[in-house]
Design an enzyme around this catalytic site. Sequence first.
Site, PDB file in Angstrom:
ATOM      1  N   GLU A  95      42.051 -27.054  -6.410  1.00 12.03           N
ATOM      2  CA  GLU A  95      43.509 -26.970  -6.217  1.00 12.03           C
ATOM      3  C   GLU A  95      43.923 -27.649  -4.906  1.00 12.03           C
ATOM      4  OE1 GLU A  95      46.280 -24.305  -3.922  1.00 12.03           O
ATOM      5  OE2 GLU A  95      45.120 -22.998  -5.246  1.00 12.03           O
ATOM      6  N   HIS A  96      43.150 -27.452  -3.841  1.00 11.33           N
ATOM      7  CA  HIS A  96      43.433 -28.109  -2.570  1.00 11.33           C
ATOM      8  C   HIS A  96      43.222 -29.618  -2.666  1.00 11.33           C
ATOM      9  CE1 HIS A  96      43.609 -24.896   0.750  1.00 11.33           C
ATOM     10  NE2 HIS A  96      43.622 -24.226  -0.395  1.00 11.33           N
ATOM     11  N   GLU A 101      40.769 -20.797   5.947  1.00  7.99           N
ATOM     12  CA  GLU A 101      41.570 -19.876   5.139  1.00  7.99           C
ATOM     13  C   GLU A 101      40.805 -18.577   4.883  1.00  7.99           C
ATOM     14  OE1 GLU A 101      44.080 -19.934   0.906  1.00  7.99           O
ATOM     15  OE2 GLU A 101      42.869 -21.663   1.501  1.00  7.99           O
TER      16      GLU A 101
END
Length: 418
Positions: A49-50, A126
């Site tokens: 997704e990143h 993160e």
Amino acid sequence: MVNKSILDNGIRVITERIPYASSVSIGIWVANGSRHEDRSVNGVAHFIEHLLFKGTERRSSLDIAREIDSVGGVLNAFTSREYVCYYAKILDKFLPRAVDLLTDIFLNSTFDAEEIEKERRVVLQEISMMEDTPDDLIHDLFHQQFWEGHPLGMSILGDVESVSGLSREAILEYKEKMYRGEDIIVCAAGNVEHEELVSMVAEQLLSVPGGHGRKPSALPVYERKVELVEKDLEQVHVCLGLKGVTQSEPGRFDAFIMNAILGGSMSSRLFQEVREKSGLAYSVYSYIASHADAGSLVVYAGLSPEKVDELMEITLRELRRFKNEPVSDSQLNAAREQLKGNLLLSLESSDNRMSRLAKNEIYFGAPQPLSQIMEGFDRVTAESILALSADIVDNSTLSLIMLGRVGSSTIQPEAVLI
């Protein structure tokens, strides 16, 4: 009006036209999330997704950002346990540009080795940020414990070891395997013409291979678990959970109303008892986490270590009430109208409507008419909530996890009973 078309490779295109809207929200959804990963590559769905925003053959990452900013739009993505979504919200006149941008990053991202390493560092930060934020970390720890031994228990982000070990080859292999036509749904809500969108999407996405990527997993097992995690924090963070409902089972309406009464709002029992009357905690609430084949009902609070025993006494007492006494008509009606109102207000946003289209397709295979949902809430009675509580408010499925200076608590795990 909702329209649906299926492309030759199995990709579903679903639209809801809102003629008075000036915007369109469009998302490409992949019905594969962290629960569909192997443990050795845990976090790969979120990592991909990143990476899809890091550049394609036609656009650099800066080009991608500038292009959406230049039309005042929003471009983003998110990963859950059961799906990933890449979405854009733009003025309706810019829909062709949004489709081109979304399909470009979805199909043509280069996965440049240097960009992978830079983004790996971002994802590891993160993970560290979550671990340094106890009121976020506690929920991840709870689900790891609650679904222990099952893919639902794996972290969406992965952990330091799994993310550090993801090679470019493993990332590409996962994307090729899991991004298959029959697991992909394109949804749009707003001032959009269905056939025009189908034509735009088909031109771009027919190259996607058909078939399914994911394999069914075994049903999770609910077991009693109590864990106290010592950490030097000012507060103790508490998550207590029980067996919940799946996304599609009929009892979900009873569960939603039960949760609203328990801890879903400022007028809920827990908020009033724990915060307003006792002043024990600033943050206390409950929530439903539902999946295709399982679910949980979770209570969270963060408070001073010396107040934990009192919190547990109130929480267990309030859970017992659902088994032992019918909710009053006034509470039932208030919770019902609260949930109806929340739903209707959410539908004023094209991005919420777009998400609703996708989730209905993933979990029901068809749109769920608003009238049907309202009827579901109207069917809930005090007796049906009692019946649900008899099934889920049970010591055999109770899980408790506490994070903080838990050594000061006098709680005995065997005494945590409903």
